[in-house]
Scaffold this motif. Structure first.
Motif, PDB file in Angstrom:
ATOM      1  N   HIS A  80       0.812  -1.223   0.000  1.00  0.00           N
ATOM      2  CA  HIS A  80       0.000   0.000   0.000  1.00  0.00           C
ATOM      3  C   HIS A  80       0.841   1.267   0.000  1.00  0.00           C
ATOM      4  CE1 HIS A  80      -3.071  -2.897   0.919  1.00  0.00           C
ATOM      5  NE2 HIS A  80      -2.386  -3.262   1.969  1.00  0.00           N
ATOM      6  N   GLY A  81       2.146   1.105  -0.128  1.00  0.00           N
ATOM      7  CA  GLY A  81       3.035   2.264  -0.041  1.00  0.00           C
ATOM      8  C   GLY A  81       3.160   2.712   1.409  1.00  0.00           C
ATOM      9  N   THR A  82       4.098   3.589   1.651  1.00  0.00           N
ATOM     10  CA  THR A  82       4.296   4.087   3.012  1.00  0.00           C
ATOM     11  C   THR A  82       3.476   5.352   3.227  1.00  0.00           C
ATOM     12  OG1 THR A  82       6.230   5.350   2.334  1.00  0.00           O
ATOM     13  CG2 THR A  82       6.621   3.129   3.194  1.00  0.00           C
ATOM     14  N   GLN A  83       3.215   5.624   4.484  1.00  0.00           N
ATOM     15  CA  GLN A  83       2.473   6.823   4.855  1.00  0.00           C
ATOM     16  C   GLN A  83       3.376   7.715   5.692  1.00  0.00           C
ATOM     17  OE1 GLN A  83      -0.878   5.120   6.914  1.00  0.00           O
ATOM     18  NE2 GLN A  83      -2.127   5.201   5.076  1.00  0.00           N
ATOM     19  N   GLY A  84       3.516   8.949   5.273  1.00  0.00           N
ATOM     20  CA  GLY A  84       4.270   9.917   6.056  1.00  0.00           C
ATOM     21  C   GLY A  84       5.773   9.706   6.021  1.00  0.00           C
ATOM     22  N   LYS A  85       6.442  10.541   6.802  1.00  0.00           N
ATOM     23  CA  LYS A  85       7.894  10.493   6.904  1.00  0.00           C
ATOM     24  C   LYS A  85       8.315   9.188   7.573  1.00  0.00           C
ATOM     25  CE  LYS A  85      11.814  12.937   8.823  1.00  0.00           C
ATOM     26  NZ  LYS A  85      12.287  13.983   9.712  1.00  0.00           N
ATOM     27  N   GLN A  86       9.348   8.576   7.046  1.00  0.00           N
ATOM     28  CA  GLN A  86       9.830   7.305   7.577  1.00  0.00           C
ATOM     29  C   GLN A  86      11.005   7.526   8.532  1.00  0.00           C
ATOM     30  OE1 GLN A  86       8.359   4.004   6.694  1.00  0.00           O
ATOM     31  NE2 GLN A  86       6.877   5.663   6.480  1.00  0.00           N
ATOM     32  N   SER A  87      11.036   6.738   9.588  1.00  0.00           N
ATOM     33  CA  SER A  87      12.115   6.782  10.574  1.00  0.00           C
ATOM     34  C   SER A  87      12.977   5.539  10.424  1.00  0.00           C
ATOM     35  CB  SER A  87      11.548   6.837  11.992  1.00  0.00           C
ATOM     36  OG  SER A  87      10.826   8.026  12.189  1.00  0.00           O
ATOM     37  N   ARG A  88      14.184   5.619  10.954  1.00  0.00           N
ATOM     38  CA  ARG A  88      15.110   4.494  10.896  1.00  0.00           C
ATOM     39  C   ARG A  88      16.051   4.602  12.088  1.00  0.00           C
ATOM     40  NH1 ARG A  88      16.696   0.722   7.259  1.00  0.00           N
ATOM     41  NH2 ARG A  88      15.212   1.494   5.730  1.00  0.00           N
ATOM     42  N   ILE A  89      16.352   3.462  12.701  1.00  0.00           N
ATOM     43  CA  ILE A  89      17.322   3.409  13.792  1.00  0.00           C
ATOM     44  C   ILE A  89      18.361   2.337  13.470  1.00  0.00           C
ATOM     45  CG2 ILE A  89      15.744   4.247  15.572  1.00  0.00           C
ATOM     46  CD1 ILE A  89      15.453   1.288  16.499  1.00  0.00           C
ATOM     47  N   ASP A  90      19.553   2.506  14.027  1.00  0.00           N
ATOM     48  CA  ASP A  90      20.570   1.466  13.933  1.00  0.00           C
ATOM     49  C   ASP A  90      20.228   0.388  14.951  1.00  0.00           C
ATOM     50  OD1 ASP A  90      22.036   2.813  11.966  1.00  0.00           O
ATOM     51  OD2 ASP A  90      23.192   3.927  13.469  1.00  0.00           O
ATOM     52  N   LEU A  91      20.434  -0.864  14.568  1.00  0.00           N
ATOM     53  CA  LEU A  91      20.097  -1.971  15.453  1.00  0.00           C
ATOM     54  C   LEU A  91      21.344  -2.654  15.987  1.00  0.00           C
ATOM     55  CD1 LEU A  91      17.215  -3.688  13.431  1.00  0.00           C
ATOM     56  CD2 LEU A  91      17.061  -1.861  15.129  1.00  0.00           C
ATOM     57  N   GLU A 132       5.160 -12.826   4.756  1.00  0.00           N
ATOM     58  CA  GLU A 132       6.122 -11.751   4.953  1.00  0.00           C
ATOM     59  C   GLU A 132       5.459 -10.443   5.360  1.00  0.00           C
ATOM     60  OE1 GLU A 132       5.839 -13.674   2.211  1.00  0.00           O
ATOM     61  OE2 GLU A 132       7.806 -14.233   1.430  1.00  0.00           O
ATOM     62  N   ARG A 133       4.283 -10.177   4.814  1.00  0.00           N
ATOM     63  CA  ARG A 133       3.577  -8.931   5.158  1.00  0.00           C
ATOM     64  C   ARG A 133       3.236  -8.912   6.646  1.00  0.00           C
ATOM     65  NH1 ARG A 133       3.194  -3.669   4.799  1.00  0.00           N
ATOM     66  NH2 ARG A 133       1.126  -2.927   5.302  1.00  0.00           N
ATOM     67  N   ALA A 134       2.826 -10.046   7.197  1.00  0.00           N
ATOM     68  CA  ALA A 134       2.533 -10.117   8.633  1.00  0.00           C
ATOM     69  C   ALA A 134       3.793  -9.810   9.438  1.00  0.00           C
ATOM     70  CB  ALA A 134       1.990 -11.496   8.998  1.00  0.00           C
ATOM     71  N   ALA A 135       4.947 -10.286   8.966  1.00  0.00           N
ATOM     72  CA  ALA A 135       6.207  -9.990   9.649  1.00  0.00           C
ATOM     73  C   ALA A 135       6.522  -8.503   9.596  1.00  0.00           C
ATOM     74  CB  ALA A 135       7.346 -10.813   9.042  1.00  0.00           C
ATOM     75  N   VAL A 136       6.231  -7.855   8.475  1.00  0.00           N
ATOM     76  CA  VAL A 136       6.451  -6.404   8.363  1.00  0.00           C
ATOM     77  C   VAL A 136       5.569  -5.675   9.377  1.00  0.00           C
ATOM     78  CG1 VAL A 136       6.184  -4.367   6.876  1.00  0.00           C
ATOM     79  CG2 VAL A 136       7.188  -6.464   5.944  1.00  0.00           C
ATOM     80  N   VAL A 137       4.320  -6.061   9.477  1.00  0.00           N
ATOM     81  CA  VAL A 137       3.410  -5.414  10.435  1.00  0.00           C
ATOM     82  C   VAL A 137       3.914  -5.639  11.863  1.00  0.00           C
ATOM     83  CG1 VAL A 137       1.052  -5.356  11.352  1.00  0.00           C
ATOM     84  CG2 VAL A 137       1.426  -5.547   8.874  1.00  0.00           C
ATOM     85  N   ALA A 138       4.330  -6.857  12.174  1.00  0.00           N
ATOM     86  CA  ALA A 138       4.804  -7.166  13.527  1.00  0.00           C
ATOM     87  C   ALA A 138       6.093  -6.405  13.851  1.00  0.00           C
ATOM     88  CB  ALA A 138       5.015  -8.671  13.678  1.00  0.00           C
ATOM     89  N   ILE A 139       7.042  -6.399  12.928  1.00  0.00           N
ATOM     90  CA  ILE A 139       8.311  -5.709  13.191  1.00  0.00           C
ATOM     91  C   ILE A 139       8.098  -4.202  13.264  1.00  0.00           C
ATOM     92  CG2 ILE A 139      10.585  -5.172  12.197  1.00  0.00           C
ATOM     93  CD1 ILE A 139      10.620  -8.151  11.255  1.00  0.00           C
ATOM     94  N   GLY A 140       7.271  -3.649  12.379  1.00  0.00           N
ATOM     95  CA  GLY A 140       6.967  -2.220  12.438  1.00  0.00           C
ATOM     96  C   GLY A 140       6.309  -1.840  13.758  1.00  0.00           C
ATOM     97  N   THR A 141       5.431  -2.700  14.233  1.00  0.00           N
ATOM     98  CA  THR A 141       4.773  -2.458  15.515  1.00  0.00           C
ATOM     99  C   THR A 141       5.788  -2.486  16.648  1.00  0.00           C
ATOM    100  OG1 THR A 141       2.717  -3.422  14.681  1.00  0.00           O
ATOM    101  CG2 THR A 141       2.961  -3.281  17.077  1.00  0.00           C
ATOM    102  N   SER A 142       6.664  -3.480  16.628  1.00  0.00           N
ATOM    103  CA  SER A 142       7.674  -3.577  17.681  1.00  0.00           C
ATOM    104  C   SER A 142       8.679  -2.428  17.613  1.00  0.00           C
ATOM    105  CB  SER A 142       8.407  -4.920  17.596  1.00  0.00           C
ATOM    106  OG  SER A 142       9.343  -5.036  18.635  1.00  0.00           O
ATOM    107  N   LEU A 143       8.993  -1.972  16.416  1.00  0.00           N
ATOM    108  CA  LEU A 143       9.872  -0.800  16.313  1.00  0.00           C
ATOM    109  C   LEU A 143       9.249   0.399  17.025  1.00  0.00           C
ATOM    110  CD1 LEU A 143      11.185  -1.161  12.661  1.00  0.00           C
ATOM    111  CD2 LEU A 143      12.634  -0.750  14.667  1.00  0.00           C
ATOM    112  N   GLN A 144       7.958   0.596  16.846  1.00  0.00           N
ATOM    113  CA  GLN A 144       7.292   1.716  17.494  1.00  0.00           C
ATOM    114  C   GLN A 144       7.180   1.515  19.002  1.00  0.00           C
ATOM    115  OE1 GLN A 144       6.455   4.757  16.763  1.00  0.00           O
ATOM    116  NE2 GLN A 144       5.524   5.103  18.771  1.00  0.00           N
TER     117      GLN A 144
END
Length: 192
Positions: A53-64, A86-98
């Motif tokens: 669906h494309g990204t929404q808004g400004k994207q953030s990034r951190i070093d891990l 894989e999409r479920a993993a993106v949702v889960a990882i994005g959620t955990s990043l936040q």
């Protein structure tokens, strides 16, 4: 009659064994050229699968650090075990990043939101599990994914909407900023 049947079975077994011994090693020869090895490698998920669906808004990034990368791998493994893509993993990882910047947080005292803990800042008092459970990356990811499975049409939602349906955050649009990094992490670690 039993003797004839027994001899037939033994004869067939002997023929199968001798054929296997002769044909076995030949049947297991494989092509080890670089071209053949490349054909066996599993392709990484593509961008359209990870961010449909494309990204929404400004994207953030951190070093891990190492612990955070280990948590990414744990989330991916739990996603695969749950039979999700894989999409479920993106949702889960994005959620955990936040929620925790991919850190398995214990209780932080006054800095905690109530009794939130773990990668997804799940709350024992809200029924997510015990403290021991929600601070276990495999358990907490599975709990998150079970919640995601209950969201009708989550696959057709932007990450921030799907995450919010599960997490019920006071800041529902904050999840959106992590979609690119989450997708990059899934692309990098899904097949590793």
């Amino acid at each position: 009659m039993n003797t004839i049947l027994r001899r037939s079975v033994l004869g067939i077994a002997g023929l199968a064994l001798s054929t296997g011994v002769v044909a076995g090693p030949l049947a297991t020869l494989t092509d080890t050229t670089p071209a053949a090895a490349a054909a066996v490698q599993v392709a990484k998920p593509d961008r359209d699968t990870l961010i449909p669906h494309g990204t929404q808004g400004k994207q953030s990034r951190i070093d891990l650090g190492d612990e955070q990368v280990a948590n990414v791998k744990a989330i991916i493994e739990a996603t695969k075990k749950a039979g999700m893509d894989e999409r479920a993993a993106v949702v889960a990882i994005g959620t955990s990043l936040q929620e925790s910047k991919l850190e398995n947080l214990g209780h932080l005292g006054a800095r905690n939101d109530h009794d939130s803990q773990g990668l997804f800042q799940q709350r024992p008092s809200s029924g997510w599990g015990t403290v021991e459970q929600i601070t276990d990356p495999a358990y907490s990811t599975t709990a998150f994914l079970n919640g995601l499975k209950q969201v009708e049409g989550w696959q057709d939602m932007p990450l921030t909407e799907a995450a919010q349906k599960v997490q019920v955050s006071a800041y529902p649009f904050h999840y959106a900023q992590w979609e690119t990094q989450a997708a990059d992490l899934v692309a990098e670690h899904w097949t590793s």
